[in-house]
Motif scaffolding. Sequence first.
Motif, PDB file in Angstrom:
ATOM      1  N   PHE A  23      15.247  -2.913  -7.712  1.00 50.21           N
ATOM      2  CA  PHE A  23      15.173  -4.379  -7.688  1.00 50.21           C
ATOM      3  C   PHE A  23      16.404  -4.886  -8.422  1.00 50.21           C
ATOM      4  CE2 PHE A  23      13.826  -8.556  -9.229  1.00 50.21           C
ATOM      5  CZ  PHE A  23      13.289  -9.099  -8.069  1.00 50.21           C
ATOM      6  N   ALA A  24      17.236  -5.661  -7.750  1.00 47.29           N
ATOM      7  CA  ALA A  24      18.510  -6.135  -8.288  1.00 47.29           C
ATOM      8  C   ALA A  24      19.303  -4.945  -8.865  1.00 47.29           C
ATOM      9  CB  ALA A  24      18.287  -7.208  -9.346  1.00 47.29           C
ATOM     10  N   GLY A  25      19.277  -3.841  -8.160  1.00 45.55           N
ATOM     11  CA  GLY A  25      20.087  -2.694  -8.541  1.00 45.55           C
ATOM     12  C   GLY A  25      19.455  -1.764  -9.563  1.00 45.55           C
ATOM     13  N   ARG A  26      18.251  -2.106 -10.062  1.00 44.82           N
ATOM     14  CA  ARG A  26      17.640  -1.298 -11.100  1.00 44.82           C
ATOM     15  C   ARG A  26      16.377  -0.613 -10.586  1.00 44.82           C
ATOM     16  NH1 ARG A  26      16.051  -3.616 -16.962  1.00 44.82           N
ATOM     17  NH2 ARG A  26      15.585  -1.535 -17.765  1.00 44.82           N
ATOM     18  N   ASP A  27      16.255   0.680 -10.872  1.00 44.84           N
ATOM     19  CA  ASP A  27      15.073   1.420 -10.433  1.00 44.84           C
ATOM     20  C   ASP A  27      13.836   0.884 -11.168  1.00 44.84           C
ATOM     21  OD1 ASP A  27      13.077   3.200  -9.828  1.00 44.84           O
ATOM     22  OD2 ASP A  27      14.368   4.966  -9.982  1.00 44.84           O
ATOM     23  N   ILE A  28      12.840   0.438 -10.415  1.00 42.84           N
ATOM     24  CA  ILE A  28      11.686  -0.192 -11.087  1.00 42.84           C
ATOM     25  C   ILE A  28      10.846   0.830 -11.853  1.00 42.84           C
ATOM     26  CG2 ILE A  28      11.568  -2.140  -9.478  1.00 42.84           C
ATOM     27  CD1 ILE A  28       9.080  -0.829  -8.263  1.00 42.84           C
ATOM     28  N   ALA A  29      11.037   2.121 -11.586  1.00 43.66           N
ATOM     29  CA  ALA A  29      10.311   3.130 -12.358  1.00 43.66           C
ATOM     30  C   ALA A  29      10.860   3.218 -13.782  1.00 43.66           C
ATOM     31  CB  ALA A  29      10.408   4.488 -11.668  1.00 43.66           C
TER      32      ALA A  29
END
Lengths: 269, 323
Positions: free
Chosen positions: B76-82
């Motif tokens: 999400f926006a380049g960041r892994d949500i995990a």
Amino acid sequence: MSVSSNLVEVRGLQVDFLTQNGLFTAVKGVDFDIKRGEVMGLAGESGCGKSTIAFALMRLHRPPAIISKGDIRIDGTDVLALSPRALEQWRWRKVSMVFQSAMSSLNPVLTIFEQFRDVLARHEGMGRDAARARAETLMRLVSIPSNRLDDYPHQLSGGMRQRVVLAIALALEPQLVIMDEPTTALDVVVQREILQEIVVLKETLGFSILFITHDLALMAQFADRIAVMLKGEIVETAAVGEIVTAPRHDYTRRLWAAMPRLGHGMEAV
Amino acid sequence: MEGNSSPLLQLENVTKTFTLKPLFGSEKRVEALRNVSLRLEAGRALAIVGESGSGKSTVGRAVTRLFQLTSGRILFAGRDIADLTTRADRMRYLSMVQMVFQDPFAALNPAHTIRHHLVRPLALRGLKSAALEAAARQTLADVELDPDMTLDKYPHELSGGQRQRINLARALAVDARLIVADEPTSMLDVSIRRSVLDLMRRLKHERAISFLYITHDIATAHYIAEETAVMFAGQIVEYGPSASVIRNPQHPYTRLLLSAVPDPAVRIVGPSGAESQSFSVDAETVRDFSRRPVGQSREVVPGHFVYHHSDMNPSIGEAALHA
């Protein structure tokens, strides 16, 4: 009364609901006919009274709903004059119904066969073996392997449950089947498969259908004639071709305009 | 297909296998998602279309972090949500990504007024008393409801369409950037579906909110979404600009979905008609074909991808490929 080409004749039907604020008239004096072998569509939005008509035709309406005026004749029988005992004999044998919530109109704790047997034993006095044979025939009619008779409803897919409900509605070979939003809970491919099957069954068995839905496009694919309802009144009745290509009432035109359809509005994204 | 800036939402080879352990009998594995890759830019809408059990809702639930993935990543926006492990990060993510469900009534608390439903999310932004009331009224106006008529009503006093607007208003109240809308119109009357879709379209244009629109109705998909992904049995079988997917469908399953859309110009005919009974048979053939692993995609026109192309039977594939 001689055999007319009309199976159903409804005249001046008025259904009232007793509410805290007095009478609410849900169906305001409607007239319509259904011919033998015809698919009659009843279209309209939620709350327009279309399901109320369906229940009234089978006298399944319950207080606070009352039929205050009008006349319902089905195959020459004055439905409103039937005694409770005669009504019990008449229901399902002449007219049956596929309900809106067909997914949940099966009893979850009985096998599919027990639900067939309930209808066949009560109305035809059939024994277990005879009922089994008849249920197997009916399952074949709606293209479900007959070994599924011993399954419980939750073991069947939504489409299969819908077919079972349809088969139970056809168990006594009625002359009219009322279908109230029969495919609303299903996805489009399954919906199409089931409607296709209903058309085939109708041609083989020759019953009439009162088809109720809010989806005018779907109805146009399926019905012979369509009645459009608005606030308890039928505002337009016409052959399906006219409703599609030349709707006369403003409300029918509005219903068409309100639907996103393929090939329309693509540029609008 | 890779741009320089990272998209708002990106799924990379997402796979989810559920293991069902019944009380009796052996355990059963269900591959709900198989190697799903998708991307969605800010201010755009992506439709995920498929039938019941195709895995389309599982995509939405994966994005809202309702479970752990078996493999793959969601960015999400380049960041892994995990990687959002701190509570603050998770809370921020969950307010940016909101869900609107199919049943507009079940999603609202019947014991509380509409005011309560809106004031609670707005209060999270630190608003108080008069400002809070004003914000609640503004949020209702944003979803085209009259605040005077609506604020003090209970969910049961509103129509289905109005309730779905309240659910959208709740997402606006927490300033959502992405709304996952899972069949938001399928329980509404056909005649009011369009007005709810119009509202979603307006929110997309005016507020640059992105939509992941999950539906079985391919006709409404093209109305709101720039891009459409068609799913079957946990895999994406066709993916591309909505107009291209609908005008020039390549995969037999996409064509099946399109042919089942109610079209008043096409009569459903009985056994006397030629194509009639074949519909069910065709549907089953197409489903069996579409269940196989997809393999490599083929780009039909820029941005429009189709899978299964190498095993496509000429009779179901080639004719249209060259049409």
